[in-house]
Design a protein around this motif. Structure first.
Motif, PDB file in Angstrom:
ATOM      1  N   GLY A  64       0.826  -1.194   0.000  1.00  0.00           N
ATOM      2  CA  GLY A  64       0.000   0.000   0.000  1.00  0.00           C
ATOM      3  C   GLY A  64       0.865   1.250   0.000  1.00  0.00           C
ATOM      4  N   ASN A  65       0.262   2.405  -0.247  1.00  0.00           N
ATOM      5  CA  ASN A  65       1.053   3.630  -0.323  1.00  0.00           C
ATOM      6  C   ASN A  65       1.671   4.021   1.017  1.00  0.00           C
ATOM      7  N   HIS A  66       0.978   3.772   2.127  1.00  0.00           N
ATOM      8  CA  HIS A  66       1.560   4.086   3.432  1.00  0.00           C
ATOM      9  C   HIS A  66       2.711   3.137   3.751  1.00  0.00           C
ATOM     10  N   ASP A  67       2.587   1.888   3.335  1.00  0.00           N
ATOM     11  CA  ASP A  67       3.674   0.934   3.517  1.00  0.00           C
ATOM     12  C   ASP A  67       4.894   1.371   2.713  1.00  0.00           C
ATOM     13  N   SER A  68       4.650   1.810   1.485  1.00  0.00           N
ATOM     14  CA  SER A  68       5.735   2.285   0.632  1.00  0.00           C
ATOM     15  C   SER A  68       6.419   3.505   1.225  1.00  0.00           C
ATOM     16  N   ALA A  69       5.620   4.384   1.849  1.00  0.00           N
ATOM     17  CA  ALA A  69       6.159   5.629   2.398  1.00  0.00           C
ATOM     18  C   ALA A  69       7.125   5.397   3.551  1.00  0.00           C
ATOM     19  N   VAL A  70       7.016   4.265   4.221  1.00  0.00           N
ATOM     20  CA  VAL A  70       7.935   3.970   5.326  1.00  0.00           C
ATOM     21  C   VAL A  70       9.383   4.026   4.856  1.00  0.00           C
ATOM     22  N   ASN A  72      10.253   5.175   1.671  1.00  0.00           N
ATOM     23  CA  ASN A  72      10.396   6.097   0.552  1.00  0.00           C
ATOM     24  C   ASN A  72       9.784   7.450   0.904  1.00  0.00           C
ATOM     25  N   PRO A  73      10.578   8.356   1.417  1.00  0.00           N
ATOM     26  CA  PRO A  73      10.067   9.674   1.815  1.00  0.00           C
ATOM     27  C   PRO A  73       9.480  10.488   0.665  1.00  0.00           C
ATOM     28  N   LYS A  74       9.712  10.063  -0.584  1.00  0.00           N
ATOM     29  CA  LYS A  74       9.195  10.806  -1.731  1.00  0.00           C
ATOM     30  C   LYS A  74       7.700  10.567  -1.969  1.00  0.00           C
ATOM     31  N   VAL A  75       7.126   9.552  -1.317  1.00  0.00           N
ATOM     32  CA  VAL A  75       5.690   9.311  -1.448  1.00  0.00           C
ATOM     33  C   VAL A  75       4.939  10.505  -0.862  1.00  0.00           C
ATOM     34  N   VAL A  80      -0.865  15.362   8.179  1.00  0.00           N
ATOM     35  CA  VAL A  80      -1.218  14.440   9.265  1.00  0.00           C
ATOM     36  C   VAL A  80      -0.714  13.037   8.967  1.00  0.00           C
ATOM     37  N   ALA A  81      -0.916  12.586   7.727  1.00  0.00           N
ATOM     38  CA  ALA A  81      -0.445  11.258   7.340  1.00  0.00           C
ATOM     39  C   ALA A  81       1.071  11.170   7.425  1.00  0.00           C
ATOM     40  N   GLU A  82       1.759  12.217   7.015  1.00  0.00           N
ATOM     41  CA  GLU A  82       3.220  12.230   7.075  1.00  0.00           C
ATOM     42  C   GLU A  82       3.717  12.186   8.521  1.00  0.00           C
ATOM     43  N   ALA A  83       3.031  12.904   9.412  1.00  0.00           N
ATOM     44  CA  ALA A  83       3.418  12.872  10.826  1.00  0.00           C
ATOM     45  C   ALA A  83       3.288  11.459  11.392  1.00  0.00           C
TER      46      ALA A  83
END
Length: 246
Positions: A64-70, A72-75, A80-83
């Motif tokens: 998922g995109n939140h999993d990817s963001a862990v 990959n800071p470029k997501v 709020v989601a970033e925090a």
């Protein structure tokens, strides 16, 4: 085979525990996990560990995109989601991060397609929120049924051989026969953060023999999940929205 389909768990231990128990009570034989195990909620460590164990036992897990963001800071995400993701990074160990980074974008199985977001370009994380996007997604794949999450609101789309689209919001606990003469796109609700005004956790059951899909709603300890969010210093709004299902 009876498949249990879970999307958008979002580190909500109370909701995921309740949905897993409910699915097993219904006789689910295989678990499909459609991404976003982390983000927003207060128990990412437990959630990812649970997903890892489920995969070892034969479950399928999608990125998922939140999993990817862990990793990959470029997501791109809202503030709020970033925090929440920044906090989540500090809760996961190396093995858990590697597990998330190694997850596939989609999975094909027996004329079924499992993906987190829209199937044409899953890495772009497009939301399936209308018939135009749903039609494009279905026409880009050969699968009879595509299952996705990402939207946090249940919906079911179908496409006839003549190009006629239908869409509706399914009634909870009422099986829908997915006719073989049409293509279908099932947007599952969210296990850990429903946004359709109903705070009960959402997941799906699909009977591959009968071609029947049931959207399930499961009450859970939302107060407990909200309390965990507050105790860990995450944005209060993430706790409050659980209680309203928004």
């Amino acid at each position: 085979m009876l498949l249990a389909l879970f999307a958008d768990i979002h580190a909500n231990r109370q909701a995921f525990t309740a949905c897993l128990a409910h699915a097993r009570e219904q006789g689910a034989e295989k678990i499909i996990l459609l991404g976003d195990y982390v983000g927003y909620g207060a128990d990412p460590d437990w959630t990812v560990s649970t997903v890892i164990d489920l995969v070892k036992d034969g479950a399928v897990a999608i990125l998922g995109n939140h999993d990817s963001a862990v990793g990959n800071p470029k997501v791109q995400m809202n503030a709020v989601a970033e925090a929440a993701i920044e906090w989540t990074r500090g809760q996961l160990d190396v093995a858990q991060r590697q597990f998330l980074a190694g997850l596939p974008m989609k999975h094909d199985e027996a004329n079924l397609l499992f993906v987190h977001s829209e199937a044409t370009r899953p890495e772009v994380w497009i939301y399936v929120t209308d018939t135009a996007v749903a039609s494009r997604s279905m026409q880009s794949v050969a699968a009879h049924v595509t299952f996705c999450g990402h939207v946090h609101k249940p919906a079911l789309y179908s496409l006839s051989v003549t190009g006629k689209m239908t869409t509706f919001v399914p009634t909870a606990d009422v099986p829908v026969h997915l006719l073989p003469g049409r293509q279908w796109l099932a947007v599952l609700g969210s296990v850990g953060q429903p946004r359709d005004g109903n705070p009960a956790a959402a997941y799906g059951l699909y009977d591959t023999g009968k071609h029947q899909l049931t959207y399930c709603r499961v009450p859970y300890d939302a107060e407990g999940a909200a309390r965990r969010i507050r105790e860990n210093g995450l944005p209060i709004w993430l706790a409050d929205r659980l209680l309203a299902g928004r």
